[in-house]
Design a protein around this motif. Sequence first.
Motif, PDB file in Angstrom:
ATOM      1  N   ARG A   1     -24.499 -48.116 -49.454  1.00 30.63           N
ATOM      2  CA  ARG A   1     -23.357 -48.044 -48.570  1.00 30.63           C
ATOM      3  C   ARG A   1     -23.410 -46.796 -47.685  1.00 30.63           C
ATOM      4  O   ARG A   1     -22.882 -46.785 -46.588  1.00 30.63           O
ATOM      5  CB  ARG A   1     -22.071 -48.034 -49.403  1.00 30.63           C
ATOM      6  N   PHE A   2     -24.071 -45.751 -48.173  1.00 27.55           N
ATOM      7  CA  PHE A   2     -24.124 -44.514 -47.389  1.00 27.55           C
ATOM      8  C   PHE A   2     -25.203 -44.564 -46.307  1.00 27.55           C
ATOM      9  O   PHE A   2     -25.270 -43.695 -45.450  1.00 27.55           O
ATOM     10  CB  PHE A   2     -24.325 -43.311 -48.315  1.00 27.55           C
ATOM     11  N   VAL A   3     -26.056 -45.575 -46.350  1.00 27.26           N
ATOM     12  CA  VAL A   3     -27.048 -45.787 -45.279  1.00 27.26           C
ATOM     13  C   VAL A   3     -26.864 -47.202 -44.728  1.00 27.26           C
ATOM     14  O   VAL A   3     -27.819 -47.906 -44.397  1.00 27.26           O
ATOM     15  CB  VAL A   3     -28.508 -45.575 -45.777  1.00 27.26           C
ATOM     16  N   LEU A   4     -25.603 -47.580 -44.629  1.00 26.61           N
ATOM     17  CA  LEU A   4     -25.291 -48.975 -44.320  1.00 26.61           C
ATOM     18  C   LEU A   4     -25.858 -49.445 -42.976  1.00 26.61           C
ATOM     19  O   LEU A   4     -26.278 -50.591 -42.845  1.00 26.61           O
ATOM     20  CB  LEU A   4     -23.764 -49.192 -44.342  1.00 26.61           C
TER      21      LEU A   4
END
Lengths: 600, 396
Positions: free
Chosen positions: B377-380
């Motif tokens: 999710r943090f490199v979505l």
Amino acid sequence: MTDISLIRNFSIIAHIDHGKSTLSDRLIQLCGNVALRDMQEQILDSMDIEKERGITIKAQTVRLDYKYKDGKTYQLNLMDTPGHVDFAYEVSRSLAACEGAILVVDASQGVEAQTLANVYQALDNNLEILPVLNKVDLPAADVDRVKQQIEDVIGLDASDAVGVSAKTGLNVPAVLEAIVERLPAPKGDRTKPLIAMLIDSWYDAYLGVVVLVRIREGVMKKGQKIKLMSTDANYQIERLGIFRPKQEMLAELGPGEVGFFTASIKQVADTRVGDTIIDEKNLNAVALPGFKPAQPVVFCGLFPVDAAEFEDLREAMGRLRLNDASFSFETESSAALGFGFRCGFLGLLHLEIITERLEREFNLDLITTAPSVIYHVHMNDGTMLEMHNPADMPDVVKIARIEEPWIKATILVPDDYLGSVLKLCQDRRGRQKELTYVGSRAMVVYELPLNEVVFDFYDRLKSISKGYASFDYAIIGYEEEQLVKLSMLVNNEAVDALSMIVHRTRAETRGRTMCEKLKDLIPPHLFQIPIQAAIGGKVIARETIKALRKDVLAKCYGGDISRKRKLLDKQKKGKKKMRQFGSVEIPQEAFIAALKMDEN
Amino acid sequence: MLVSGNPDGAGFGVYVHWPFCASKCPYCDFNSHVRVGGTDQARFLAAFRREIRHTRERTGARRVQSIFFGGGTPSLMAPATVAGILDEIARNWHVEPGAEITLEANPSSVEAGRFHDYRSAGVNRVSLGVQALNDPDLKALGRLHTVAEAKAALEVARTTFERYTFDLIYARPRQGVGQWCVELREALSLAGDHLSLYQLTIEPDTPFEALHRSGKLAVPDPELADELFAVTQAMTADAGLPAYEISNHARPGAASRHNMLYWHYGEYAGIGPGAHGRLLVDGRRRATSTVRSPEQWLVQVEGDGHGAVEDVGLSRAEQADEMLLMGLRLDEGLDLARLAAIGGVQPGVDTVQRLIELEMLDYLPELHRIRATARGRFVLNKLVEELSAGFEAVAS
């Protein structure tokens, strides 16, 4: 038909930007060949790329009618010659078709290395040289100094050099007078059998192959059956004419004249620059001296970014080759890049021009692999392999020795930059042969391996001398060297398109630079990527691209999804320009940019 | 399948944009404007009413599950303006009993004074832009309120509305993990059933961007940002407010219904200057947006009845991309059956496999959903790019 004593054939020799095209335009204008409204700036350089780069790629010619003060009308044939070292042979043939040459020198810049090379060629062809100093109206012009330089460097009497401003037209009529007065008329006998030289040829969508010729002896007539000696091929002349610069059809061309013909010739490759053209019945004809088939010296792979464009690329190259016989290509398949072509070029500029034309005129996206030269690989069994693709390097245990081509480079550079230029040549494994001074400028002659020059030597030379250094080269032969194949591994997989042949002493530096470059050029992925340089199985340099840690829009509401979708489209477009190697995507710029070695 | 009488099964909401602020925050790139002399609210109300009627003609009958007043600063609206807009919405569509009606508000004492009247107008949820719980950072973020005022406003909100939420911005300049933990712990003690926690983003053409570019504003590097994100996930989950979206946290069942409409790729009308909508007209999903300048929007609505500058049908591929962009932000992930039905595509098996191996993605076979892992999710953006590039057509 013009009396041969009233004909003058000449070309213009000049360094890029010294005003060759502008002077040509003025001469054409003065002879009234072009109505002012038809006057397009720089009439002779017609290809877009030629105009943008300010250089001539194909030889062009124009016939001017000049009424001299003796009341007679002279036929002046102006040959515009290619202006770059890559096209040195084409230049030599254009010069061989003339009796004289105008040497244009910028009155503030002075003589450049490339001018020098062409002047020597002109002298070799026994041309009468008429020095013209251009841009004399500019504040920086130093006429006396440049005249002195012409005498010192070239050994040419410049005392009656004509000073002009081609841009404003100042004193240009004096050039026309000098052409008539000081350049010799051609010689030739119209009663003898036809002998003509093929100066250049190109493909025209309407006419097919158009051949530019200079008649040496005899007469060329419409309907005549002719033979091209080097290919032993017979043709019948269909159209015959001259350029003014618009075409004008004629029934015949006599000795000393320059013109064109068409003869249902299929492709430009069937016509070789410098070839001798004779009447097909003339069995005893002897070929004119100086003919040499075109020889590519620099090679690289060209691959479509989108594999589906392979056939489009093949067609585009076929069409370019129609017009440029010196460019060669054959199918190549790379594990990394898929199907593409291995192409041969006359030099780096030629390479750039061709790739630019492919991209621009045919709308193709290309990946260019590292330029390479032809290596002579001598095997233990006594055979010799001509290798121009590092991917073809045989198993090292079977190799007895490898030889690489060397060049002799002549560089003219202002004193201030001499140190940097010497260092550059030294860094590129150069051997200094000569260092002389010409006024405040040094002339340096170096022997260098061509391999070291093809990457980015010219760019570096220009940048370290702030554009003041000029450069010319000629191949001098092959020498044995300690050469190795440097492989690049991305995420532990060798990328064949990034491998290269380098000198053993330079392998480590280059490997390290390559790793650093690739680290910058390959964007972070979702995982860590090791980058390694290796010789054989031995890793000599490595870098690591860290995994992507943050790439997210923190706030995503307000309902404007379109903006996010457009960002995604942009991302995907960028992704399309990447090449997939296993699970790693390498941007296409990486292939060429990684090879441009900055040296500090 | 139809839910609540609306096409496409994902509900219908109305977004109302109030484009004015008392002052412009240096990090904000939203469509907000400062008007010193105040605004003619009666004239704006009339224009809002006209645009609502116009939109009703495009959509036909709908059941409204959510209304959201965003901005700008909607708490600068007179309660009568809010009441008038809600009245017009109810005249044109059927507002479901229990529909979520949210208003964004600044936590200043002046605005808190209007909360009671907003409640009377029909607003049942308030979202407060608290942004920080220490005064120096509030000042640096260009906010006009103090921590004390914010806490007081929260108290008014808690006692006035059925539900309330507030926003904090973290990963601020010079903010370390320890400092953020202390602040987050306090935030959790103040929270109701919902909390939004955004990492500071340097947006183009904002004063913060200029400062950032000239090196005068340093934000945490990706490694620190990642750590801050991780600690945020852990602490909110422990406190019973786990993330249900990248930056949004709620007690089970208390997610913002309005935002879920976006993330579920539902249907929503955008009313007001610079508002965006996704409408289903004659079975086709359309992207709409309106004039951004408040005054020009006003003139256009008064002339034409609407402020639209964009109203385009979306291709199935575009809808697939939008669903993916929105859906993968959610903890529950993306419904692949719905993606196939609307977008006509499914994610490529190879891509999914690879992302699972990288621990960026989960596949939930029983639900036929994919969801990004906390790391993913943090490199979505990258994940979405890969999945979208690997979409395969499905037989429809």
